[in-house]
Write an enzyme that holds these catalytic residues in place. Structure first.
Site, mmCIF file in Angstrom:
data_model
loop_
_atom_site.group_PDB
_atom_site.id
_atom_site.type_symbol
_atom_site.label_atom_id
_atom_site.label_comp_id
_atom_site.label_asym_id
_atom_site.label_seq_id
_atom_site.Cartn_x
_atom_site.Cartn_y
_atom_site.Cartn_z
ATOM 1 C CG ASN A 1 5.167 2.961 59.570
ATOM 2 O OD1 ASN A 1 5.469 1.942 60.161
ATOM 3 N ND2 ASN A 1 5.274 3.057 58.253
ATOM 4 N N GLY B 1 16.029 -5.029 50.397
ATOM 5 C CA GLY B 1 16.251 -5.069 48.955
ATOM 6 C C GLY B 1 16.905 -6.354 48.504
ATOM 7 C CB ALA C 1 18.345 -6.340 55.395
ATOM 8 C CE LYS D 1 4.437 -1.047 56.938
ATOM 9 N NZ LYS D 1 5.375 -1.306 55.832
#
Length: 317
Positions: A190, A12, A10, A186
């Site tokens: 996560n 990419g 999705a 980032k």
């Protein structure tokens, strides 16, 4: 610019579709024959707030037979990185650049082991995508930004050319002189929620309602920040609570982390490249990371249980 999207799911497809619409020569590589066949037959269907449109773009199930690419954008799942880039050797020429936009940390090292560190760029993107069916995706490009950079922070002509191509396609992109810091920023987000959501099975709204889980998240992020600083990484965040707050910013109550989604599908997760990356980096600088190590162990235990559950029952003799 000849661009190959290695791992055109999705996300990419959202990126590759935008680049193709802007005139780049794009090839989408995805292992699903149905997905690839639909794209080649009817174009890539992009569903956006402005409606649905088909984008003419080439797709393939492997890199076999493809020409040498100027840029290979790597978007496969973390645990598939080495296999994917080994399978893409034929499209990596003398001047090819390999750009990882994957979640987590450590992919750049795996890619460098295969193609050479001098070819590797890294980045993070906040573009989104949801697979609606073979060859059809919900694309979230508008207002989402991407950051890319050389691993040594140099603003080279090649990284600037890639950023320019992305910007022409409406993919708001900037070049960073501190890409490792961007990647760690980032990663902290996560680290704050991924493993805890996967272990508990809780969506964001429920996760954030339990003080003990917040305390655990902050402890995990504090470990990661200490390791990053000891490694010489420049972070944009000063306190662990910033990662906890950013993780949920703008998301609905029922939002699920990618780690929880993977477990619900019965798939292994990217834990080794998120909390696991913190544990490995801590070991390199001689810093213990017990909270992150415990979270990794719990997720790996869940993955192991799923593997056992999938094994066929042996008939009794």
């Amino acid at each position: 610019m000849n661009i190959c999207i290695l791992g055109a799911g999705a996300l990419g497809c959202a990126i590759g579709g935008a680049l193709a619409e802007a005139g780049a020569d794009v090839t989408l590589v995805n292992r699903s024959p149905a997905h690839v066949a639909a794209i080649n037959a009817h174009g890539l269907a992009l569903v956006t707030p402005d409606g649905e449109r088909a984008v003419a773009v080439r797709a393939a199930t492997s890199c076999e037979g493809l020409g040498v690419a100027d840029v290979v954008v790597v978007l496969v799942k973390s645990f598939d990185t080495r296999t994917a880039i080994e399978g893409a050797r034929s499209i990596v020429g003398p001047d090819t650049v390999v750009l990882s936009l994957q979640n987590g940390l450590g992919h750049e090292d795996l890619l460098a082991e295969v193609v050479g560190r001098e070819r590797v760029l890294a980045g993070k993107t906040y573009v989104g995508g949801v697979m609606l069916g073979p060859g059809r995706i919900l694309s979230g490009v508008t207002g989402k930004h991407t950051v890319i950079g050389e691993l040594d922070g140099t603003a080279t002509p090649r990284v600037q050319a890639i950023a320019a191509a992305f910007n022409r396609a409406g993919l708001r992109t900037e070049v960073s002189d501190n890409i490792l810091g961007t990647m760690w920023d980032k990663l902290l987000i996560n680290v704050a929620t991924g493993a805890l959501s996967g272990i508990t099975g809780l969506v964001y709204g429920e996760l954030y309602a339990i003080p003990a889980l917040r305390d655990t998240a902050l402890a995990a992020v504090a470990e990661a920040m200490a390791v990053a600083r000891a490694s010489g990484v420049r972070l944009s965040m000063a306190e662990p609570v910033e990662a906890w707050d950013r993780a949920a910013a703008g998301l609905p109550f029922a939002f699920k982390t990618s780690m929880l989604q993977s477990l619900e599908k019965g798939s292994i997760t990217e834990i080794d490249f998120i909390n696991g990356a913190v544990v490995r980096a801590g070991a390199r600088v001689g810093m213990p990371t017990p909270v992150n190590a415990a979270l990794v162990a719990c997720i790996q235990g869940i993955e192991r249980r799923m593997a056992i559950d999938r094994q066929p029952v042996q008939p009794k003799e």
